[in-house]
Motif scaffolding. Sequence first.
Motif, mmCIF file in Angstrom:
data_model
loop_
_atom_site.group_PDB
_atom_site.id
_atom_site.type_symbol
_atom_site.label_atom_id
_atom_site.label_comp_id
_atom_site.label_asym_id
_atom_site.label_seq_id
_atom_site.Cartn_x
_atom_site.Cartn_y
_atom_site.Cartn_z
ATOM 1 N N THR A 21 0.809 -1.226 0.000
ATOM 2 C CA THR A 21 0.000 0.000 0.000
ATOM 3 C C THR A 21 0.839 1.272 0.000
ATOM 4 O OG1 THR A 21 -0.204 -0.168 2.411
ATOM 5 C CG2 THR A 21 -2.018 -1.088 1.098
ATOM 6 N N PRO A 129 -5.705 -0.401 0.106
ATOM 7 C CA PRO A 129 -5.194 -1.212 -1.008
ATOM 8 C C PRO A 129 -5.232 -0.389 -2.296
ATOM 9 C CG PRO A 129 -6.816 -2.438 0.268
ATOM 10 C CD PRO A 129 -6.842 -1.020 0.766
ATOM 11 N N GLU A 131 -4.272 -1.201 -6.204
ATOM 12 C CA GLU A 131 -3.819 -2.211 -7.173
ATOM 13 C C GLU A 131 -2.769 -1.667 -8.138
ATOM 14 O OE1 GLU A 131 -5.712 -5.983 -9.511
ATOM 15 O OE2 GLU A 131 -7.027 -4.287 -9.063
ATOM 16 N N TYR A 134 0.575 -1.984 -6.443
ATOM 17 C CA TYR A 134 0.865 -3.263 -5.782
ATOM 18 C C TYR A 134 1.878 -4.085 -6.584
ATOM 19 C CZ TYR A 134 0.487 -7.645 -3.408
ATOM 20 O OH TYR A 134 0.805 -8.769 -2.691
ATOM 21 N N GLU A 145 -5.716 -9.730 -4.077
ATOM 22 C CA GLU A 145 -6.955 -10.089 -3.387
ATOM 23 C C GLU A 145 -6.663 -10.466 -1.928
ATOM 24 O OE1 GLU A 145 -6.089 -11.280 -6.479
ATOM 25 O OE2 GLU A 145 -7.466 -9.912 -7.507
ATOM 26 N N VAL A 148 -6.101 -7.362 0.119
ATOM 27 C CA VAL A 148 -7.352 -6.705 0.507
ATOM 28 C C VAL A 148 -7.957 -7.397 1.734
ATOM 29 C CG1 VAL A 148 -9.730 -6.208 -0.219
ATOM 30 C CG2 VAL A 148 -7.823 -5.792 -1.796
ATOM 31 N N THR A 149 -7.915 -8.722 1.755
ATOM 32 C CA THR A 149 -8.429 -9.465 2.906
ATOM 33 C C THR A 149 -7.617 -9.142 4.161
ATOM 34 O OG1 THR A 149 -9.193 -11.238 1.448
ATOM 35 C CG2 THR A 149 -8.975 -11.769 3.787
ATOM 36 N N GLN A 151 -6.026 -6.387 4.708
ATOM 37 C CA GLN A 151 -6.423 -5.020 5.061
ATOM 38 C C GLN A 151 -7.654 -5.040 5.966
ATOM 39 O OE1 GLN A 151 -4.848 -2.245 4.131
ATOM 40 N NE2 GLN A 151 -6.295 -0.577 4.318
ATOM 41 N N ASN A 152 -8.625 -5.859 5.618
ATOM 42 C CA ASN A 152 -9.851 -5.943 6.408
ATOM 43 C C ASN A 152 -9.561 -6.466 7.822
ATOM 44 O OD1 ASN A 152 -11.379 -4.930 4.293
ATOM 45 N ND2 ASN A 152 -11.797 -6.959 3.464
#
Length: 184
Positions: A21, A129, A131, A134, A145, A148-149, A151-152
């Motif tokens: 990021t 995030p 892209e 990245y 992907e 992103v998970t 990040q959550n």
Amino acid sequence: MCFIFRIVQKEIIVLLGGPGTGKSTLINELVARGYCCYPEISRQVTLEAQQRGIDQLFLEQPLLFSEMLLEGRIKQYEKALKEPDNVVFIDRGIPDVVAYMDYIGDEYPESFREACEDYKYSKTFILPPWEEIYMSDTERYENFEQAVTIQNHLIETYKKYGYDLIEVPKDTVENRILYILDKI
């Protein structure tokens, strides 16, 4: 004659976000501007393990990897408290360790949660995030992907420990730095 004394509080600021990021880029720019900064230590732990023949320590021995990270991040925090600078930036914080363990679904000792309670950061800046910037490499195994998970999980973990996350907008390095500096 009257003297007014102002007590300056130490600001230990963490930059967080999923892989790729832009955290390290911002830390490097802050260093170039003369700010006291501590780098991400997971790359160092990963490289040392690779030199011992372990390709991805986090994937092969996640608890050992996480214990090493937790120890290193606590040392960074304690060292930051002793810095003469009033503002110290750190690339990733102690709650990141818990977030990553939750991400992979592994158990970890209560001491991980206790560390998150015992060592608190002044401010937390989260980078979303992105892209377009990245990139994977030999230490960053996650695809976008997965990033992103992660990040959550980071958001959930930091909020669980009472942090207000300040989201840094996607922008040039210069504008991201100005945004952060304006908020401290």
